[in-house]
Design an enzyme around this catalytic site. Structure first.
Site, short mmCIF file in Angstrom:
data_model
loop_
_atom_site.label_atom_id
_atom_site.label_comp_id
_atom_site.label_asym_id
_atom_site.label_seq_id
_atom_site.Cartn_x
_atom_site.Cartn_y
_atom_site.Cartn_z
N ASN A 26 91.62 60.67 19.79
CA ASN A 26 93.06 60.86 19.97
C ASN A 26 93.79 60.74 18.64
OD1 ASN A 26 95.70 60.94 20.90
ND2 ASN A 26 95.24 59.77 22.74
N ASP A 27 93.98 59.52 18.18
CA ASP A 27 94.78 59.33 16.97
C ASP A 27 94.21 60.05 15.75
OD1 ASP A 27 96.51 57.72 18.40
OD2 ASP A 27 95.32 55.93 18.01
N VAL A 28 92.87 60.18 15.68
CA VAL A 28 92.26 60.77 14.49
C VAL A 28 92.42 62.28 14.44
CG1 VAL A 28 90.60 58.91 14.19
CG2 VAL A 28 89.97 60.90 15.55
#
Lengths: 471, 104
Positions: A391-393
């Site tokens: 997700n964040d990456v």
């Protein structure tokens, strides 16, 4: 030479052998070919040192160390619990487990500091000098305090990682900390020591609480280095050279590892520790568009049409234990002449290289696994990018939104792929707790399913398209 | 007891050693190495054993006991977890040759 001196000499020799084995062990662990023997060398080193320590002061009062029975019981209980939990824990929960064991090491160093400090306090508070009482060296007290401080922080800091099924262990560690504190309280002249430990332990908790999930790998590594330093300092207090060497080597190696990881995220270590990751971000950029779901059959057709496919795994794949199924899906794609690669963000998962370990477990060959810098230029030519549990990456706001808590973190350029399929269980946000602009892009489709289930359906979907075996 | 400057030299040389043996490590080994170094500081156990061995009052004994307990957990758990991680690395190179589940 009397028997006590001979025993002492043998113990020193054993410690020397242990120190050599530990350093050689770490050295061997730094190459894939010798890595496995490395841990075994180090294991023998610790075993030798532990056996030798059972004869500490042997020959003076008896053959064995004082309180040998107590020591043996503590080691036996703890080893059985740790060995069992270590064998049983799923590969995917490994980072939390490492953090837990690391915290125990920090707690142990803190306990050594506590007992040394109590000893110093007793000497300082003695009404008059008693012959034979050891003189206290001020550098010993200073290092005992520093070591205990760092060890305590590492102890409670590492405990802040919550994971299911381990509450019992967490509770046990909590009770240990409480008991430790209570015991120190019972000693009348040591209020300052008590306050000190309370503050140190509390600080460990408070320091870790505001740190966001995306930074966790860096934090685990940092605490690892902390524990190493604490062990080294307490080694000085005890005059134990093996402890100094092993502790400081790990402290230095861990610090370097932490810096390498923080660098991979474009964040400084102080930034990781003292910025409230994910807590701010109130004025985040508005994300327009909508989440567009896709069925597994349609996704399979997209894959069937594609030539170049990049798979981006994240912590969600680890949670779903989907690495084997994903590799099976990849093999099905390769069989159909697709160019398949795995893109690994340096901090995907909870530890650097976490994804590599999981893919290795599933049997994915190394040449299919690419680092961020190598794979990023390939995304514009990629027909379909499959994001599974990351997700964040892959969140492009890291590049576009200055108010975002992840702004500045290097990301995988999945957003540039022609088509994107995101396999995800629900609509929740990542560790950083922020919306992912990638999911709202026009060329992005959401496949809502557990990782294993999704991969199974995609494999079935592929077979439905061409009737099975490729061509 | 170790003389002050001798200890400083020790700290310095050990720090360089730690830095050197890590500096050229491939990314894929970062996790096992972190786990492995986690095991290495499990040597703290021997320090805790000495602390408990020299304990005389009940307070000291309890603190020492906790120290030994935690240290042993660090060592045993750290070893098992690292072994398991590295075992996978081996099997990924030669699939099907993981029959030697030998005890350490």
């Amino acid at each position: 030479m009397n028997s006590a001196q001979i025993v002492s000499l043998l113990i020193q020799a054993s410690y020397f052998v242990a120190a050599v084995l530990l350093i050689m062990g770490i050295k061997r662990m730094s190459s894939p070919v010798t890595a496995r023997s490395g841990i075994q060398w180090a294991g023998v080193g610790v075993l030798v040192a532990v056996i030798a320590t059972f004869f500490h002061h042997g020959g003076e009062h008896g053959l064995l160390i004082e309180n040998a029975a107590l020591i043996f019981i503590a080691i036996a209980i703890s080893t059985v619990i740790a060995w069992y939990s270590g064998k049983r824990v799923a590969m995917t929960a490994m980072p939390q487990m490492v953090a837990l064991y690391n915290g125990m090491g920090g707690g142990s160093a803190a306990a050594i500091g506590a007992s040394a400090l109590l000893g110093f306090a007793a000497i300082a508070n003695a009404p008059r000098f008693v012959p034979g009482m050891p003189a206290v060296n001020s550098s010993q007290i200073v290092l005992a305090v520093i070591g205990a401080l760092i060890g305590s922080i590492s102890f409670t800091g590492s405990k802040t990682f919550r994971f299911t099924g381990q509450q019992a262990v967490n509770g046990l560690c909590f009770l240990a900390a409480v008991a430790l504190g209570a015991m120190v309280v019972l000693h009348p002249q040591t209020q300052t020591i008590v306050l000190f430990f309370a503050a140190a332990l509390l600080f460990g908790i408070l320091m870790t609480l505001p740190i966001g999930g995306a930074d966790m790998p860096v934090v685990i590594s940092l605490y690892n280095a902390f524990t190493g330093l604490a062990v080294g300092f307490e080694g000085y207090v005890q005059g134990n050279i093996a402890l100094i060497i092993a502790g400081i080597v790990v402290g230095a190696a861990g610090t370097l590892l932490t810096r390498l990881m923080a660098k991979a995220m474009n964040r400084s270590i102080s930034n990781v520790l003292f910025s409230n990751f994910g807590a701010g971000g109130g004025a985040a950029q508005e994300i327009s568009g909508s989440l567009k779901p896709i069925e597994a059959d349609d996704a399979a057709s997209l894959l069937y049409m594609a030539e170049k496919i990049i798979i981006v795994p994240g912590y969600g794949m680890a949670v779903a234990q989907a690495q084997h199924k994903i590799w099976e899906l990849s093999q099905n794609l390769i069989k159909r002449d697709k160019d398949v690669k795995f893109a690994i963000h340096p901090v995907a998962g909870r530890m650097p290289g976490h994804m590599n370990v999981l893919l290795a477990e599933a049997g994915v060959p190394y040449d299919l696994i690419a680092d961020m810098d190598d794979i990023n230029p390939e995304f514009p030519n990629c027909d379909v990018a499959i994001v599974i549990g990351a997700n964040d990456v892959v969140n492009p706001v890291a590049k576009t939104d200055k108010s975002s808590p992840i702004y500045g973190m290097p990301i995988l350029d999945v957003a540039k792929a022609k088509q994107i399929i995101v396999i995800k269980r629900g609509k929740g946000t990542g560790f950083a707790g922020i919306e992912n602009a990638l999911f709202y892009q026009d060329n992005c489709r959401m496949l809502y399913a557990d990782g294993q289930e999704a991969a199974t359906k995609l494999i079935a979907g592929l077979k439905a398209v061409d009737g099975g075996g490729g061509h | 007891m170790i003389d002050g400057f001798l200890a400083l030299y020790l700290f310095m040389l050990a720090a360089f050693t730690g830095h050197e043996i890590i500096s050229r490590v491939p990314v894929i080994l970062h996790t096992p190495l972190m786990s492995g170094s986690n095991f290495v500081h499990g040597i703290v156990l021997i320090g805790a054993m000495v602390a408990l061995g020299e304990a005389t009052t009940p307070t000291e004994q309890i603190i020492g006991f906790i120290g030994v307990f935690l240290g042993a957990g660090n060592a045993a758990g750290g070893y098992v977890v690292t072994e398991r991680m590295l075992e996978m690395f081996k099997s990924s190179k030669k699939p099907g040759s993981s029959q030697d589940g030998a005890k350490p």
